[in-house]
Design a protein around this motif. Sequence first.
Motif, PDB file in Angstrom:
ATOM      1  N   SER B  44       5.704  -0.012  -0.945  1.00 56.93           N
ATOM      2  CA  SER B  44       4.731   0.986  -1.397  1.00 56.93           C
ATOM      3  C   SER B  44       3.411   0.848  -1.490  1.00 56.93           C
ATOM      4  CB  SER B  44       5.247   0.894  -2.539  1.00 56.93           C
ATOM      5  OG  SER B  44       5.266   1.917  -3.103  1.00 56.93           O
ATOM      6  N   LYS B  48       3.719   5.867   4.491  1.00 57.03           N
ATOM      7  CA  LYS B  48       5.191   6.302   5.018  1.00 57.03           C
ATOM      8  C   LYS B  48       5.318   7.429   4.969  1.00 57.03           C
ATOM      9  CE  LYS B  48       7.875   2.982   2.719  1.00 57.03           C
ATOM     10  NZ  LYS B  48       6.860   2.604   1.730  1.00 57.03           N
ATOM     11  N   THR B  50       2.920   9.650   3.605  1.00 53.40           N
ATOM     12  CA  THR B  50       1.794  10.509   4.439  1.00 53.40           C
ATOM     13  C   THR B  50       2.572  10.396   5.803  1.00 53.40           C
ATOM     14  OG1 THR B  50       0.466   9.686   2.433  1.00 53.40           O
ATOM     15  CG2 THR B  50      -0.290  10.433   5.210  1.00 53.40           C
TER      16      THR B  50
HETATM   17  N1  LIG Z   1      -1.695  14.216  -2.177  1.00 52.32           N
HETATM   18  C1  LIG Z   1      -2.317  12.970  -2.254  1.00 52.32           C
HETATM   19  N2  LIG Z   1      -3.995  12.367  -2.606  1.00 52.32           N
HETATM   20  C2  LIG Z   1      -4.521  11.739  -2.949  1.00 52.32           C
HETATM   21  N3  LIG Z   1      -3.998  10.296  -2.321  1.00 52.32           N
HETATM   22  C3  LIG Z   1      -2.751  10.155  -2.183  1.00 52.32           C
HETATM   23  C4  LIG Z   1      -1.928  11.322  -1.766  1.00 52.32           C
HETATM   24  N4  LIG Z   1      -1.300  11.258  -1.338  1.00 52.32           N
HETATM   25  C5  LIG Z   1      -0.204   9.360  -0.863  1.00 52.32           C
HETATM   26  N5  LIG Z   1      -1.568   9.092  -1.125  1.00 52.32           N
HETATM   27  C6  LIG Z   1      -2.439   8.161  -1.498  1.00 52.32           C
HETATM   28  O1  LIG Z   1      -1.972   7.846   0.254  1.00 52.32           O
HETATM   29  C7  LIG Z   1      -1.699   6.558   0.524  1.00 52.32           C
HETATM   30  C8  LIG Z   1       0.167   6.518   0.570  1.00 52.32           C
HETATM   31  O2  LIG Z   1       0.487   6.751   0.049  1.00 52.32           O
HETATM   32  P1  LIG Z   1       2.689   6.938   0.348  1.00 52.32           P
HETATM   33  O3  LIG Z   1       3.407   7.803  -0.476  1.00 52.32           O
HETATM   34  O4  LIG Z   1       2.510   7.845   1.442  1.00 52.32           O
HETATM   35  O5  LIG Z   1       2.847   5.797   0.542  1.00 52.32           O
HETATM   36  P2  LIG Z   1       4.586   5.264   1.111  1.00 52.32           P
HETATM   37  O6  LIG Z   1       4.448   4.597   2.004  1.00 52.32           O
HETATM   38  O7  LIG Z   1       5.467   6.691   0.923  1.00 52.32           O
HETATM   39  O8  LIG Z   1       4.301   4.646  -0.949  1.00 52.32           O
HETATM   40  P3  LIG Z   1       5.989   4.336  -1.491  1.00 52.32           P
HETATM   41  O9  LIG Z   1       7.032   3.338  -0.743  1.00 52.32           O
HETATM   42  O10 LIG Z   1       5.960   4.066  -2.863  1.00 52.32           O
HETATM   43  O11 LIG Z   1       6.610   5.805  -1.632  1.00 52.32           O
HETATM   44  C9  LIG Z   1      -1.243   5.629  -1.492  1.00 52.32           C
HETATM   45  O12 LIG Z   1      -2.791   5.002  -1.146  1.00 52.32           O
HETATM   46  C10 LIG Z   1      -1.346   7.113  -2.080  1.00 52.32           C
HETATM   47  O13 LIG Z   1      -1.972   6.919  -3.548  1.00 52.32           O
END
Ligand SMILES: Nc1ncnc2c1ncn2[C@@H]1O[C@H](COP(=O)(O)OP(=O)(O)OP(=O)(O)O)[C@@H](O)[C@H]1O
Lengths: 397, 235
Positions: B44, B48, B50
Motif C-alpha cells: 500500500s 500503484k 498513481t
Molecule cells: N492526491 C494526492 N495528494 C497527495 N499525495 C497523494 C495523492 N494521491 C496519492 N498520494 C500519495 O502517493 C503515494 C502513492 O499512492 P497510491 O495511491 O498510488 O498508492 P497505492 O499503491 O495505490 O496504494 P493502495 O494499495 O493503498 O491503493 C502515497 O504515499 C500517497 O499518500
Amino acid sequence: MTYLLEALATLSANRLRTALSLAGLVVGVGAVIAIQILGHAMTGATTGIFQGFSNYTFLVYPNNQNGFSEAQAVSFAEVDQLQSIPNVRLAIPYWQLTLLSRVGHNTAQLVVGPTGAQPEFFSQPIAQGRLIAQAEVDDAARVCILSANAAQQLAPGGGSLVGTTVRAGSVECQVVGVLAKPPSGAQNYNFGSDIYLPYTTFERHFLPERNSYEVLVLIADIGQIAATEDAVKSALRQLKNGKFSYQTFDNFFLAKLAARVFDALTLIVGVIAAISLVVSGIGIMNILLVSVTERTREIGIRKAIGARRAQVMAQFFFEAAILTFTGCALGTLAGIAIGWWINTQYIVKISGVIVPVPWLSSVLLASLFAAAITLAFGTYPAYRAAGLDPIEALRYE
Amino acid sequence: MSERAIELREITKTYVNGPLRVPALHGISFVIERGEYVAIMGPSGSGKSTLMNLIGCLDSPTSGTYVLDGVEVSKLDDNALAEVRLRRMGFVFQGFNLLARTDALRNVALPLFYAGVPAKQRQALAQRALEQVGLGERGRHQPSQLSGGEQQRVAIARALINDPAVLLADEPTGNLDSKTGEEIMGLFSKLHESGRTIIVVTHDEQIARKARRVIRLRDGLVVSDTICDFFALPG
Ligand SMILES: Nc1ncnc2c1ncn2[C@@H]1O[C@H](COP(=O)(O)OP(=O)(O)OP(=O)(O)O)[C@@H](O)[C@H]1O
Ligand SMILES: [Mg+2]
C-alpha cells in the motif's frame, strides 16, 4: 438536442432532487405572481367600489363644521354663475330625497335626484329606452330614468318599465330609460339616485325655495377635475363674501384614499412575497448545493470516461435551464390561477369589477430572479467540478 | 504481434498540496506490448494507483515520457486527454463508479454519448456489451438493484464499449468476495484471450498469477518485472 435529452434523462433519474428544486421555484414564482395580481386587483378595484356616481361629476357642499345655516345654501342664481368656470359643462342644484314610489301596485322607497341630458351624468349606460332629451330638460318635462335597482323593485316580474308612469312622491312622470345594472357588489356604496328627473323638473317640484345645499357639476376633462373643484370652491366662497367655505366630493377622492390603503397593503404583501421568493431561492440553492457532493462524483465518473469539460458543462447548463424554465412556467401558471381565483371569488365581490392586471412585469421579474438562482447554483458548482481533475472529483467525499 | 501499446520512460509524479510535496513515483520505465496481460503489485502506498491513473490518462506525469500507441500523451492538454480516455482507454475502478439511479444500459452507453454515437446505435451497442459480460437481461436494472459483482461487470462492459486499446483495472476485486472476484478475473482472462491489452492492479498473488507478467512496485520504483513464460500464449 442530444444534450437536452441527456439532461432530461438525468433529471428524471433523480426525481426527488428535481421535484424539490421545482417545488421551490414554483412556490417562489407562484407566490410573487399571485400577490402581484391581487395587489393590482385590489388597487384597481377601489375605483370600481364607488359606483352610481359618474367620474365626470363632482358634488359641492358647505363645509359646515361650525353648524348649519340657511345662508350656506346656494341659490339658483349663484349656481348659474358657476357655469362660466373653465371645464364646467353644467352645474345644477343638487339634492336627493327618499320617496315612496309606485308603478301600478308595486311600491318602493327610492332615492329621487336630478340629472341632465348628457350621458356623462351616469356611471352606467342606458340598458333600455333612451336618455332624457335636451328639449325635455328645457321644458321641465315629466320624464325620468330609472336605475336598474329601481326597475327591479318596481317591476319584480322583470317586465320593461319604459313608457310606463312612475309616481315618485306626488310627482308622476313617464319612464324613458332604464340604466344598466352596475357590476355586482357596488350597490353598497351607491351614491347615485334611483329615479333621475330632469333637473328643471326636479327643481320645480322639490326645490321650491330656488336654492339648494349642494351643487352637482358636470365637467369636460376628468384630468382637470382637481383644478376645476378648486375653482368652483373659491368661486362659491367669493359669492358668499368669504363667509362660508365649501368642499367637494368625487369618485377619485374616496378611491384615492382607498388606493392609498391598498398600495400600502400591496407593498407589505409584496415584501412578504419577495421574502418568500428569496426563501425559496435559498431552498433551491440548498438542494442544488447538497447534491454537489454526489454530482462531483458523477462529474468525476463522466470525466474519467472521457467527457470533455465543455460537454459536462453543457449538460449541467441544460439541466438547470430545464429546471428553471419548467419551474417558472409552472409557478406562473399556479400564481395566475391562484391570483385569478381569489380575485374572482373575493375581490370582485367587493368591487364589482374585474381589473385587468399587468402581471407580465412580475412574471418577468420573478422568472428572472429564479432563473438567476437556478443557473447560478445549478451551473456554478458544475463549472467548478468540471474543472477538477477526474481523480480528484472521484475521490471527493 | 509485438507492437508497443504502452511505453513509459522515466515517469515521475510528485503530488503538490500547497507547500506539501509528496513524491509518489520516482522514475518508472517499462514497455507493454499489445495483447499483454500485466499485473501490477506492491504494498500500500507504493504508487500503484498513481501509476494506473497516469497510464489511464486521468492524470499527467510530473516528468518523463508516456507514449500510447505511438502517440506521446504526456504533453497533451485537458481536452486531448479526455479524447484519449474516451477512445483508447477502458478504466475499471475498485468502487465500480457507476452513475446512481441510472440503469445498466445507460451506464454502459455513456461513453458512446460523449463519442457522439446516435441514441439508437448506443442502445444496441450497450446491449451487446452487457451480453458480453453475461448481463444481457439486466439492462434495465439500476446499480442499487445489482450485486457488487454484477456492478463490476457493468463497469467492465462500459470500459469496453468504445473498443479501447487498453483495459485498466485498479483493484477491480477489492470490494468483492473471493468467489465473485474469481468470476471477474475469469472475465479478464477471457478478454485477454480475445486479444485485449489488460493491466490490473491487485494485492492478491492468486489473481496476479493469471497474468503473464507481474510488475512489482515499492516506494515509487519498479523492483521487479517478471514474465511467466510457463504460461502458454493464447491461440
Ligand atoms: N492526491 C494526492 N495528494 C497527495 N499525495 C497523494 C495523492 N494521491 C496519492 N498520494 C500519495 O502517493 C503515494 C502513492 O499512492 P497510491 O495511491 O498510488 O498508492 P497505492 O499503491 O495505490 O496504494 P493502495 O494499495 O493503498 O491503493 C502515497 O504515499 C500517497 O499518500
Ligand atoms: Mg491504490
